[in-house]
Design a protein around this motif. Structure first.
Motif, PDB file in Angstrom:
ATOM      1  N   ARG A   1       0.834  -1.199   0.000  1.00 33.01           N
ATOM      2  CA  ARG A   1       0.000   0.000   0.000  1.00 33.01           C
ATOM      3  C   ARG A   1       0.875   1.258   0.000  1.00 33.01           C
ATOM      4  O   ARG A   1       0.593   2.221  -0.683  1.00 33.01           O
ATOM      5  CB  ARG A   1      -0.907  -0.008   1.230  1.00 33.01           C
TER       6      ARG A   1
ATOM      7  N   LYS B   1     -15.857   2.608  11.763  1.00 31.24           N
ATOM      8  CA  LYS B   1     -15.100   1.935  10.699  1.00 31.24           C
ATOM      9  C   LYS B   1     -15.563   0.485  10.575  1.00 31.24           C
ATOM     10  O   LYS B   1     -15.571  -0.254  11.559  1.00 31.24           O
ATOM     11  CB  LYS B   1     -13.606   1.959  11.037  1.00 31.24           C
TER      12      LYS B   1
ATOM     13  N   LEU C   1     -15.190  -3.167   8.369  1.00 34.08           N
ATOM     14  CA  LEU C   1     -14.344  -3.914   7.426  1.00 34.08           C
ATOM     15  C   LEU C   1     -15.069  -5.170   6.968  1.00 34.08           C
ATOM     16  O   LEU C   1     -15.583  -5.941   7.781  1.00 34.08           O
ATOM     17  CB  LEU C   1     -13.013  -4.303   8.093  1.00 34.08           C
TER      18      LEU C   1
ATOM     19  N   LYS D   1     -18.886  -3.867  -3.784  1.00 34.07           N
ATOM     20  CA  LYS D   1     -18.438  -2.470  -3.977  1.00 34.07           C
ATOM     21  C   LYS D   1     -19.624  -1.540  -4.233  1.00 34.07           C
ATOM     22  O   LYS D   1     -19.649  -0.397  -3.792  1.00 34.07           O
ATOM     23  CB  LYS D   1     -17.436  -2.400  -5.145  1.00 34.07           C
TER      24      LYS D   1
ATOM     25  N   THR E   1     -21.171   0.505   0.510  1.00 29.89           N
ATOM     26  CA  THR E   1     -20.304   1.670   0.317  1.00 29.89           C
ATOM     27  C   THR E   1     -19.742   2.199   1.641  1.00 29.89           C
ATOM     28  O   THR E   1     -18.774   2.946   1.644  1.00 29.89           O
ATOM     29  CB  THR E   1     -21.093   2.800  -0.376  1.00 29.89           C
TER      30      THR E   1
ATOM     31  N   ASP F   1     -14.889  -0.703   4.345  1.00 34.74           N
ATOM     32  CA  ASP F   1     -13.681  -1.041   3.593  1.00 34.74           C
ATOM     33  C   ASP F   1     -13.742  -2.534   3.275  1.00 34.74           C
ATOM     34  O   ASP F   1     -14.301  -3.307   4.050  1.00 34.74           O
ATOM     35  CB  ASP F   1     -12.438  -0.775   4.449  1.00 34.74           C
TER      36      ASP F   1
ATOM     37  N   ILE G   1     -11.591  -6.020   2.304  1.00 35.28           N
ATOM     38  CA  ILE G   1     -10.280  -6.667   2.195  1.00 35.28           C
ATOM     39  C   ILE G   1     -10.463  -8.147   1.844  1.00 35.28           C
ATOM     40  O   ILE G   1     -11.299  -8.835   2.426  1.00 35.28           O
ATOM     41  CB  ILE G   1      -9.430  -6.488   3.479  1.00 35.28           C
TER      42      ILE G   1
ATOM     43  N   VAL H   1      -9.149  -3.519  -4.954  1.00 28.96           N
ATOM     44  CA  VAL H   1      -9.525  -3.868  -3.583  1.00 28.96           C
ATOM     45  C   VAL H   1      -8.262  -4.301  -2.833  1.00 28.96           C
ATOM     46  O   VAL H   1      -7.380  -4.943  -3.394  1.00 28.96           O
ATOM     47  CB  VAL H   1     -10.577  -5.014  -3.602  1.00 28.96           C
ATOM     48  N   LYS H   2      -8.206  -3.928  -1.543  1.00 25.35           N
ATOM     49  CA  LYS H   2      -7.054  -4.316  -0.724  1.00 25.35           C
ATOM     50  C   LYS H   2      -6.992  -5.843  -0.631  1.00 25.35           C
ATOM     51  O   LYS H   2      -8.029  -6.516  -0.534  1.00 25.35           O
ATOM     52  CB  LYS H   2      -7.217  -3.766   0.697  1.00 25.35           C
TER      53      LYS H   2
ATOM     54  N   ASN I   1      -5.875  -2.150  12.662  1.00 26.05           N
ATOM     55  CA  ASN I   1      -6.271  -0.893  12.037  1.00 26.05           C
ATOM     56  C   ASN I   1      -7.497  -0.262  12.693  1.00 26.05           C
ATOM     57  O   ASN I   1      -8.145   0.609  12.106  1.00 26.05           O
ATOM     58  CB  ASN I   1      -6.498  -1.108  10.533  1.00 26.05           C
TER      59      ASN I   1
ATOM     60  N   TYR J   1     -10.627  -1.146  13.529  1.00 28.06           N
ATOM     61  CA  TYR J   1     -11.992  -1.172  12.959  1.00 28.06           C
ATOM     62  C   TYR J   1     -13.008  -1.440  14.075  1.00 28.06           C
ATOM     63  O   TYR J   1     -12.701  -2.121  15.059  1.00 28.06           O
ATOM     64  CB  TYR J   1     -12.101  -2.257  11.882  1.00 28.06           C
TER      65      TYR J   1
END
Lengths: 112, 240
Positions: free
Chosen positions: A109, B3, B5, B25, B29, B32, B34, B53-54, B78, B80
Motif C-alpha cells: 500500500r 469503521k 471492514l 463495492k 459503500t 472497507d 479486504i 480492492v485491498k 487498524n 476497525y
C-alpha cells in the motif's frame, strides 16, 4: 544377546549423539533425553541385577518385561513431548504467516 | 464515523471473486473491503488487485480459518469497529450484510449471525450439512441454553470486543463454527441471529464436499465442543 553388546550399543549411541550435537544437527537441550536413555541402558547392561531387583519390587515374574515397560513409557513420553512442541510450532507458524501477509499488504500500500 | 471492514477469505475463487467484488463495492459503500487470498494457485489475487480492492496475500495455503483470523487481526491492528465476514464463493448477498450491520448497531450485541433457517427462506442444503446443523443446534441448546438455528453460517458481523478476542485467540479453530459460538456464549458474549438469504455457489467445490470430509468434520467438531465445555467448567459467566 550378551550384555557386552548392549554396552557397545549404548556407548555408540552416546558418541553418535555427541557428534550430532557437535555438527549442530541436534541441540544440547534435545540431546539430553537420548544421552540419559543411553546411560540408563549402559548402567543396566553393566549391572543387570538391577532389573531383577526392580522386577521383584513391582512383583513382575519375568524381569525383562519390566525393562520393556520402562522403555515403552520413555518412548511414549518422548512422542508426547514432540507432539506438544509440534503443536506449539504450528501455532507460531500460523501467527507468523498472518503477520507476514498483513505486513506485505502494508508495504504494498505504501509503495503504490 | 464507525469503521467497518468486510473480510472476504478466498482460495482459488477466480471464477466467483470478480462478481462478488463488484456486488459488494456497489452495495456496501460504508465499509472497507479486504480480500484474504489464502495462497490461491489461480488468478484470484490478480483479479482482486485489478478491481482496486485491498488484498492480504498469505504466503501459502494455510486454511480457511487462518485466512479469516488474518483478516480479523488486520481489523484489530487498524482499529476497525465492526467486521463483516463474507464468502468469496458468491453465496452471501451484499444487501443482507447491511442487515447484519444494522442489527448489531441497533441491538448492541457482540455477534450477529445471518441464518438460513430462522425463517423458511427455501435454502436447499446438502444432507450432511442438514444433519450437522441439527446436531450442533442441539449441542448449543444443551450447553448454552440458547437457540442458534444456523451454527454453520460464516455470514457474521462482529463488534470491536469480538474482533479483539478473536485476534488474540491462540489456536483459532480450524473450523470456526459451533465450537466458537459455544465458547463465546460461555464467555458471556451476546450472540443473535437474523434471517438471511443465501445463494448456492455456482463454481468450485465447498470445503465440506464429499463424504469423508464432512464425517471427519462432524467428529472433530463434536470432540472440540465437548473439550471446550470441559475446559470452561466453572467459568460459565455468560450462562444463566
Amino acid at each position: 544377546m550378551k550384555n557386552e553388546y548392549f554396552v557397545i550399543m549404548s556407548i555408540f549411541i552416546i558418541v553418535f549423539i555427541v557428534f550430532e550435537v557437535r555438527k549442530s544437527h541436534l541441540s544440547i537441550k534435545e540431546s539430553f533425553y537420548w544421552v540419559m536413555g543411553s546411560i540408563a541402558v549402559l548402567i543396566l547392561s553393566l549391572f543387570p541385577k538391577i532389573i531383577d531387583k526392580v522386577a521383584k519390587f513391582f512383583g513382575v515374574d519375568y524381569p525383562p518385561s519390566i525393562f520393556f515397560v520402562f522403555v515403552i513409557l520413555f518412548l511414549l513420553y518422548l512422542l508426547f513431548r514432540l507432539n506438544k512442541i509440534q503443536a506449539l510450532h504450528s501455532e507460531e507458524i500460523r501467527d507468523l504467516i498472518q503477520q507476514i501477509a498483513i505486513l506485505k499488504e502494508k508495504v504494498n500500500r505504501k509503495n503504490r | 464515523m464507525e469503521k467497518v471492514l468486510l473480510i472476504i477469505p478466498a482460495y482459488n475463487e477466480e471464477k466467483n471473486i470478480k462478481k462478488v467484488l463488484s456486488e459488494v463495492k456497489s452495495e456496501i459503500t460504508y465499509a472497507d473491503i479486504i480480500v484474504v487470498n489464502d495462497g490461491s494457485n489461480d488468478n484470484t489475487s490478480t483479479i482482486v488487485n485489478k478491481e482496486g480492492v485491498k488484498c492480504i496475500d498469505m504466503p501459502f495455503n494455510s486454511g480457511y480459518s487462518n485466512a479469516v483470523q488474518a483478516g480479523i487481526k488486520y481489523a484489530y491492528e487498524n482499529n476497525y469497529d465492526y467486521v463483516i465476514q463474507f464468502d468469496a464463493d458468491g453465496q452471501h448477498i451484499a444487501k443482507e450484510a447491511e442487515k447484519l450491520y444494522k442489527h448489531i448497531k441497533k441491538t448492541n450485541c457482540d455477534i450477529v449471525i445471518g441464518s438460513r433457517y430462522l425463517k423458511d427462506l427455501k435454502y436447499k442444503c446438502p444432507f450432511f450439512r442438514k444433519i450437522g446443523t441439527k446436531i450442533f443446534q442441539i449441542m448449543i441448546r444443551i450447553f448454552c441454553h440458547k437457540k442458534i438455528t444456523d451454527p454453520l453460517s460464516g455470514f457474521q458481523c462482529l463488534n470491536k470486543k469480538v474482533i479483539k478476542e478473536y485476534s488474540k485467540i491462540s489456536g483459532y479453530p480450524e473450523y470456526p463454527d459451533a465450537n466458537l459460538i459455544i465458547e463465546m456464549l460461555i464467555k458471556g458474549y451476546k450472540i443473535e441471529e437474523i434471517p438471511s438469504k443465501m445463494r448456492i455457489r455456482k463454481y468450485g467445490k465447498s470445503m465440506h464436499s464429499g463424504i469423508i470430509k464432512p464425517i471427519k468434520y462432524m467428529v472433530q467438531m463434536i470432540y472440540t465442543i465437548v473439550f471446550i465445555v470441559i475446559k470452561n467448567i466453572g467459568k460459565r459467566s455468560g450462562l444463566k
